[in-house]
Scaffold this motif. Structure first.
Motif, short mmCIF file in Angstrom:
data_model
loop_
_atom_site.label_atom_id
_atom_site.label_comp_id
_atom_site.label_asym_id
_atom_site.label_seq_id
_atom_site.Cartn_x
_atom_site.Cartn_y
_atom_site.Cartn_z
N VAL A 109 -10.59 6.78 3.45
CA VAL A 109 -9.91 7.47 2.51
C VAL A 109 -10.56 7.77 1.01
O VAL A 109 -10.65 8.59 0.30
CB VAL A 109 -8.63 7.12 1.67
N ALA A 110 -11.55 6.74 0.64
CA ALA A 110 -12.41 6.91 -0.53
C ALA A 110 -13.72 7.60 -0.25
O ALA A 110 -14.52 7.35 0.82
CB ALA A 110 -12.65 5.35 -0.81
N ASP A 111 -14.04 8.40 -1.23
CA ASP A 111 -15.17 9.00 -1.20
C ASP A 111 -16.23 8.63 -1.94
O ASP A 111 -17.27 8.67 -1.61
CB ASP A 111 -15.11 10.49 -2.03
N ASP A 112 -16.07 7.46 -3.06
CA ASP A 112 -17.11 6.64 -3.57
C ASP A 112 -16.22 5.65 -4.03
O ASP A 112 -15.20 5.44 -4.13
CB ASP A 112 -17.52 7.53 -4.50
N ALA A 113 -17.30 4.50 -4.36
CA ALA A 113 -16.91 3.36 -5.14
C ALA A 113 -17.87 2.74 -5.85
O ALA A 113 -19.02 2.75 -5.49
CB ALA A 113 -16.73 2.24 -3.91
N CYS A 148 0.77 -1.33 -0.08
CA CYS A 148 -0.04 0.09 -0.15
C CYS A 148 0.90 1.31 -0.36
O CYS A 148 0.59 2.24 -0.77
CB CYS A 148 -0.92 0.06 1.23
N GLU A 149 1.81 1.21 0.94
CA GLU A 149 2.84 2.32 0.84
C GLU A 149 3.60 2.68 -0.27
O GLU A 149 4.11 3.58 -0.58
CB GLU A 149 3.53 2.41 2.18
N GLY A 150 4.07 1.67 -0.98
CA GLY A 150 4.77 1.65 -2.16
C GLY A 150 3.80 2.35 -3.17
O GLY A 150 4.20 3.20 -4.03
N ALA A 151 2.50 1.89 -3.37
CA ALA A 151 1.58 2.43 -4.15
C ALA A 151 1.26 4.01 -3.96
O ALA A 151 1.09 4.75 -4.87
CB ALA A 151 0.31 1.70 -4.10
N ALA A 152 1.36 4.30 -2.65
CA ALA A 152 1.12 5.54 -2.12
C ALA A 152 1.91 6.53 -2.80
O ALA A 152 1.75 7.74 -2.90
CB ALA A 152 1.08 5.65 -0.74
N THR A 153 3.05 6.07 -3.17
CA THR A 153 4.12 7.30 -3.73
C THR A 153 3.70 7.66 -5.13
O THR A 153 3.87 8.75 -5.53
CB THR A 153 5.61 6.56 -4.03
N GLY A 212 -3.64 3.38 -0.82
CA GLY A 212 -2.20 3.97 -0.78
C GLY A 212 -2.41 5.53 -1.33
O GLY A 212 -1.96 6.58 -0.77
N VAL A 213 -2.98 5.44 -2.46
CA VAL A 213 -3.03 6.80 -3.21
C VAL A 213 -4.05 7.81 -2.43
O VAL A 213 -3.91 8.90 -2.31
CB VAL A 213 -3.36 6.71 -4.75
N GLY A 214 -5.21 7.04 -1.98
CA GLY A 214 -6.21 7.76 -1.26
C GLY A 214 -5.86 8.37 -0.12
O GLY A 214 -5.88 9.52 0.23
N HIS A 215 -4.81 7.73 0.57
CA HIS A 215 -4.28 8.02 1.82
C HIS A 215 -3.47 9.42 1.77
O HIS A 215 -3.67 10.50 2.51
CB HIS A 215 -3.22 7.16 2.59
N VAL A 216 -2.49 9.56 0.73
CA VAL A 216 -1.74 10.65 0.25
C VAL A 216 -2.57 11.90 -0.11
O VAL A 216 -2.45 12.98 0.29
CB VAL A 216 -0.58 10.18 -0.62
N LEU A 217 -3.69 11.41 -0.97
CA LEU A 217 -4.43 12.59 -1.53
C LEU A 217 -5.06 13.23 -0.41
O LEU A 217 -5.50 14.59 -0.21
CB LEU A 217 -5.14 12.06 -2.43
N LYS A 218 -5.80 12.47 0.49
CA LYS A 218 -6.64 12.96 1.74
C LYS A 218 -5.70 13.78 2.44
O LYS A 218 -6.07 14.87 3.52
CB LYS A 218 -7.17 12.11 2.61
#
Length: 332
Positions: free
Chosen positions: A250-254, A155-160, A187-193
């Motif tokens: 972190v997700a606003d919608d799915a 997850c944290e690798g993808a977060a980059t 991962g991406v959602g965590h960083v964007l938030k």
């Protein structure tokens, strides 16, 4: 308030561990797509690397830790892309890699796993059955088991990727992310938030593999008996509770998309962006196609997360033939 497993400081530090060949991937606005979608679209291209997917960002972290701990053998279950990435990162560090995959996985992915030096074991059934076999091998032989999305490094690798998206100016209105096991989305959602909270994080999954999306809406794990989608990279049946907990933060919608929308999206990416992508990578474009009103007038980014696709199957889905001329204007 529930705490996430992800840590922003670790994600920032990850950029020093991941091989630079997987970082700072192309991100560009593709104007040629926009008349067909009704919104501004930027593509984050995670296929321009040695394994043609985003997965190595995570396997670089995992194998670095494993090598530092003195372990010499790992095993994972994979739909194909994680196996390639783990094989690449493991070979680099002298780690013996075993990959368990379904016999129905795309041959191109299986061939690349072998070519990268990993031992490959094929099982009948789907990814979740491969995961059961990988767990049994780890227990029997004492291998380190690598579990996509459960291992926080994936997850944290993808977060980059999120760091690179958040560093873009001007920012996007929304980011559409393929949803499978959840490593990429969490991962991406965590960083964007954390760094770009105004960006809407929307996860996209096929209707034929809806387990994580149903789980997100139900706020509890929902499993399915089977999957039926060409998007093999996101075709899981049994969401991991800890990953769902992270995703809920972190997700606003799915949303779910139809198979026809996925193949149309792949066709658009071929003819208007010059990209041959696997079905999972087209999910974001498919979501725009199915709900154009939602995205009209907005600037949307989507992550092109993988390009490992069986060419014969691709031709059937997209209707492309070798040597066919494309008169579409190129991306600006």
């Amino acid at each position: 308030m529930q705490e996430t497993r992800l840590d922003t400081d670790r994600i920032l530090a990850a950029c020093e561990v991941i091989d630079p060949v997987f970082l700072n991937t192309p991100l560009y606005r593709c104007e040629a797509l926009e008349p067909h979608l009704g919104c501004a679209v930027s593509l984050k291209l995670e296929t321009a690397n040695p394994v043609r997917s985003f997965k190595a960002r995570g396997t670089e972290l995992i194998t670095s830790l494993i090598a530092d701990a003195g372990a010499s053998a790992v095993v994972c279950a994979s739909a194909g892309n994680l196996g390639q990435a783990l094989a690449w990162s493991g070979r680099k560090r002298g780690i013996v890699v075993t990959v368990v995959a379904s016999r129905s996985a795309p041959a191109v992915k299986l061939d690349r796993i072998r070519a990268l030096g990993a031992r490959l074991e094929l099982v009948p059934g789907d990814f979740d059955q491969a995961r059961e076999r990988a767990t049994a091998l780890a227990e029997h032989y004492g291998f380190r088991l690598v579990e996509d999305s459960l291992d926080i490094e994936t997850c944290e690798g993808a977060a980059t990727i999120g760091l690179e998206l958040a560093d873009t100016s001007p920012s996007f209105d929304a980011v559409l992310i393929a949803l499978g096991g959840g490593a990429l989305a969490t991962g991406v959602g965590h960083v964007l938030k954390a760094l770009a909270p105004g960006v809407e994080v929307i996860c996209v999954q096929p209707q034929g593999a809806p387990a994580m999306t149903h789980s997100w809406h139900s706020r509890q794990v929902v499993t399915t008996d089977a999957t039926d989608t060409i998007a093999d990279g996101v075709a899981g049946r049994n969401p991991i509770p800890a990953v769902l907990d992270d995703l809920l933060l972190v997700a606003d919608d799915a949303v779910l998309v139809q198979e026809a929308s996925i193949t149309t999206a792949m066709r658009l990416l071929l003819h208007h962006a010059g990209l041959v992508v696997e079905p999972s990578a087209a999910l974001g474009i498919a979501a725009i196609l199915e709900n154009p009103t939602r995205f009209a007038g907005r600037h949307v980014a989507t992550i092109i997360c993988g390009g490992n696709v069986d060419i014969d199957a691709y031709h059937r889905w997209v209707g492309a033939t070798p040597g066919r001329r494309d008169r579409s204007r190129p991306c600006s």
